[in-house]
Write an enzyme that holds these catalytic residues in place. Structure first.
Site, PDB file in Angstrom:
ATOM      1  N   GLY A   9       0.850  -1.136  -0.084  1.00 32.75           N
ATOM      2  CA  GLY A   9       0.147   0.054  -0.271  1.00 32.75           C
ATOM      3  C   GLY A   9       0.883   1.355  -0.070  1.00 32.75           C
ATOM      4  O   GLY A   9       0.182   2.493   0.027  1.00 32.75           O
ATOM      5  N   ALA A  10       2.024   1.160   0.041  1.00 27.72           N
ATOM      6  CA  ALA A  10       2.882   2.464  -0.127  1.00 27.72           C
ATOM      7  C   ALA A  10       3.696   2.402  -1.592  1.00 27.72           C
ATOM      8  O   ALA A  10       4.222   3.396  -1.948  1.00 27.72           O
ATOM      9  CB  ALA A  10       4.206   2.346   1.018  1.00 27.72           C
ATOM     10  N   GLY A  11       3.167   1.566  -2.417  1.00 26.19           N
ATOM     11  CA  GLY A  11       3.557   1.579  -3.619  1.00 26.19           C
ATOM     12  C   GLY A  11       2.558   2.356  -4.768  1.00 26.19           C
ATOM     13  O   GLY A  11       1.910   3.359  -4.138  1.00 26.19           O
ATOM     14  N   PHE A  12       3.016   2.505  -5.830  1.00 21.00           N
ATOM     15  CA  PHE A  12       2.273   3.317  -6.700  1.00 21.00           C
ATOM     16  C   PHE A  12       0.491   3.209  -6.687  1.00 21.00           C
ATOM     17  O   PHE A  12       0.035   4.246  -6.485  1.00 21.00           O
ATOM     18  CB  PHE A  12       2.810   3.196  -8.112  1.00 21.00           C
ATOM     19  CG  PHE A  12       2.310   4.118  -9.144  1.00 21.00           C
ATOM     20  CD1 PHE A  12       2.076   5.417  -8.874  1.00 21.00           C
ATOM     21  CD2 PHE A  12       2.087   3.673 -10.249  1.00 21.00           C
ATOM     22  CE1 PHE A  12       1.494   6.278  -9.803  1.00 21.00           C
ATOM     23  CE2 PHE A  12       1.576   4.452 -11.297  1.00 21.00           C
ATOM     24  CZ  PHE A  12       1.322   5.907 -11.038  1.00 21.00           C
ATOM     25  N   ILE A  13       0.200   1.936  -7.007  1.00 18.93           N
ATOM     26  CA  ILE A  13      -1.133   1.906  -7.150  1.00 18.93           C
ATOM     27  C   ILE A  13      -1.559   1.837  -5.744  1.00 18.93           C
ATOM     28  O   ILE A  13      -2.690   2.713  -5.427  1.00 18.93           O
ATOM     29  CB  ILE A  13      -1.447   0.603  -7.961  1.00 18.93           C
ATOM     30  CG1 ILE A  13      -1.224   0.640  -9.382  1.00 18.93           C
ATOM     31  CG2 ILE A  13      -3.208   0.234  -7.673  1.00 18.93           C
ATOM     32  CD1 ILE A  13      -1.080  -0.822  -9.912  1.00 18.93           C
ATOM     33  N   GLU A  86       6.890  -8.411  -6.305  1.00 21.65           N
ATOM     34  CA  GLU A  86       7.934  -7.957  -6.865  1.00 21.65           C
ATOM     35  C   GLU A  86       7.594  -7.822  -8.307  1.00 21.65           C
ATOM     36  O   GLU A  86       6.897  -8.517  -8.915  1.00 21.65           O
ATOM     37  CB  GLU A  86       9.086  -8.998  -6.701  1.00 21.65           C
ATOM     38  CG  GLU A  86       9.542  -9.146  -5.552  1.00 21.65           C
ATOM     39  CD  GLU A  86      10.576  -7.995  -5.158  1.00 21.65           C
ATOM     40  OE1 GLU A  86      10.801  -7.048  -5.791  1.00 21.65           O
ATOM     41  OE2 GLU A  86      10.591  -7.739  -3.801  1.00 21.65           O
ATOM     42  N   TYR A 188       7.847 -13.215 -14.113  1.00 23.08           N
ATOM     43  CA  TYR A 188       6.852 -12.437 -13.197  1.00 23.08           C
ATOM     44  C   TYR A 188       5.457 -12.575 -13.701  1.00 23.08           C
ATOM     45  O   TYR A 188       4.527 -12.997 -13.063  1.00 23.08           O
ATOM     46  CB  TYR A 188       7.235 -10.906 -13.646  1.00 23.08           C
ATOM     47  CG  TYR A 188       6.126  -9.769 -13.344  1.00 23.08           C
ATOM     48  CD1 TYR A 188       5.698  -9.642 -11.984  1.00 23.08           C
ATOM     49  CD2 TYR A 188       5.252  -9.333 -14.521  1.00 23.08           C
ATOM     50  CE1 TYR A 188       5.075  -8.608 -11.500  1.00 23.08           C
ATOM     51  CE2 TYR A 188       4.252  -8.358 -14.157  1.00 23.08           C
ATOM     52  CZ  TYR A 188       4.239  -8.110 -12.725  1.00 23.08           C
ATOM     53  OH  TYR A 188       3.208  -7.240 -12.317  1.00 23.08           O
ATOM     54  N   LYS A 192       2.127 -14.084 -11.346  1.00 22.99           N
ATOM     55  CA  LYS A 192       0.917 -13.171 -11.119  1.00 22.99           C
ATOM     56  C   LYS A 192      -0.263 -14.180 -11.495  1.00 22.99           C
ATOM     57  O   LYS A 192      -1.089 -14.125 -11.137  1.00 22.99           O
ATOM     58  CB  LYS A 192       0.932 -12.173 -12.195  1.00 22.99           C
ATOM     59  CG  LYS A 192       1.906 -10.945 -12.033  1.00 22.99           C
ATOM     60  CD  LYS A 192       1.905 -10.198 -10.632  1.00 22.99           C
ATOM     61  CE  LYS A 192       0.770  -9.537 -10.316  1.00 22.99           C
ATOM     62  NZ  LYS A 192       0.709  -9.081  -8.836  1.00 22.99           N
TER      63      LYS A 192
END
Length: 377
Positions: A9-13, A86, A188, A192
């Site tokens: 939640g501190a990332g971009f989205i 990641e 990656y 996902k």
């Protein structure tokens, strides 16, 4: 459902989603490890993403690979939005253990807790990715809709970058819908796919509603300018601001569906709030493919900085040629419509970048890491 946990939640989205949810009256908890690759060594000083939420949420500095951190974070939550991962197609091809541990094992720990411990979680929303589609969907004159295999080094070494099917490369690119074949071309993408499938499979058995959003290439103000492994707009912007030329992979005609952060946040909130989203998987994009040459030229024009653009013919193992989203399902079920064209979003992004300190350009280092492993040719 007022209490929402956002992992990553501190990332971009995640941080932008947190701010919008707070404005709507939700109580938000964030679990994030403040990765230096995204936030720098001293997030309190260097991370705008972290600083915009740190005093507004219940912040837990921790990792999704830690069961105790998960136990603390899940307590009293009604909804989990699982963004922590990641990210980076290229890096995933040699940081394999880390990507699998964080993206797959981290998700498995969450589901194990939900299956075996008391909680009040009613919905899990997972940030999936267009990367699971691999080379996407095409139309063949004889065979109809087809899904080409991954491109080979043999073809790309001879500068033949388009996908082939049964020896034919005269294929018509079409939008990828949610029923399209899943065949990721990178570690990656595989992680996902695994995240999404575990959540969509396990949660219904626990009486928890799962929702998956397959985001296209997300961009906008606040995107990390430090991370050389993701975000072509950020990478190119850092190079331009450092007075360096832009080197474009392949022939520059490869395309992506660039979706603005505000549209991504709005779509995700629909997934949280609308019962019609429960148990469903949705594409999130604009439905418009944009080639990389246009991205470079658009950035240069917006910054007003004369920059050399070189079409290198080089390529990365694991990259795809084209992909863009079919939005029919999210339009019909959730009423989602993207508000930002690429031109409008790019203007907002470059205006924000112009207010930021110039970051060190670490992109060359990331390329050398791939080149030394035979993943950049």
């Amino acid at each position: 459902m007022k209490n929402i946990l956002i992992t990553g939640g501190a990332g971009f989205i995640g941080s932008n989603l947190a701010l919008k949810l707070i404005s709507k009256g939700y109580q938000v908890t964030v679990l994030d490890n403040l990765s230096p690759q995204i936030h720098g060594e001293y997030p309190d000083k260097s991370s705008g993403l972290y600083n915009q939420i740190k005093d507004k949420v219940n912040f837990i500095e921790g990792s999704v690979t830690s069961k105790s951190d998960w136990m603390l974070a899940i307590k009293n939550q009604d909804v989990i939005v699982h963004c922590a991962a990641e990210t980076g197609t290229g890096q995933s091809m040699y940081e394999i253990e880390k990507y699998v541990n964080v993206n797959i094992n981290g998700t498995a720990i969450m589901l194990d807790i939900l299956a075996n411990q008391p909680h009040q979680v009613k919905k899990v929303v997972v940030a999936s990715s267009r990367s699971i589609y691999g080379e996407g969907k095409y139309k063949h004159a004889d065979f109809g809709f087809i899904y080409p295999k991954h491109r080979t080094s043999g073809d790309m070494d001879t500068k033949h970058f388009d996908v082939k099917y049964c020896g034919c490369d005269n294929l018509e690119l079409v939008a990828t819908d949610e029923e399209s074949k899943i065949h990721p071309s990178s570690v990656y993408g595989i992680t996902k796919q695994n995240q999404e499938q575990m959540i969509m499979t396990v949660c219904p058995t626990l009486g928890i509603a799962p929702v998956a959003f397959r985001y296209q290439n997300v961009y906008g103000p606040g995107q990390s300018l430090k991370n050389p492994y993701t975000g072509i707009l950020s990478i190119f912007s850092t190079q331009i601001k450092n007075g360096k030329g832009i080197n474009i992979f392949e022939d520059g005609k490869e395309t992506r569906d660039f979706v603005y952060i505000d549209d991504v946040v709005d779509a995700t909130i629909l997934g949280i709030e609308e019962d019609a989203a429960d148990g469903e998987i949705f594409n999130v994009g604009t439905g418009v493919p944009t080639d990389i040459i246009s991205v470079a030229n658009g950035l240069i024009s917006n910054y007003g900085i004369d920059t050399t653009v070189t079409i290198t013919g080089k390529y990365r193992i694991g990259d795809i040629r084209h992909n863009y989203a079919d939005l029919s399902k999210i339009r019909s079920k959730l009423g989602f419509e993207p508000k930002y064209s690429f031109d409008k979003g790019l203007k907002n992004f470059t205006e924000w970048v112009a207010t930021q300190e110039i970051e060190d350009d670490n992109y060359a280092k990331s390329i050398e890491e791939m080149k030394s492993r035979g993943l950049y040719k």
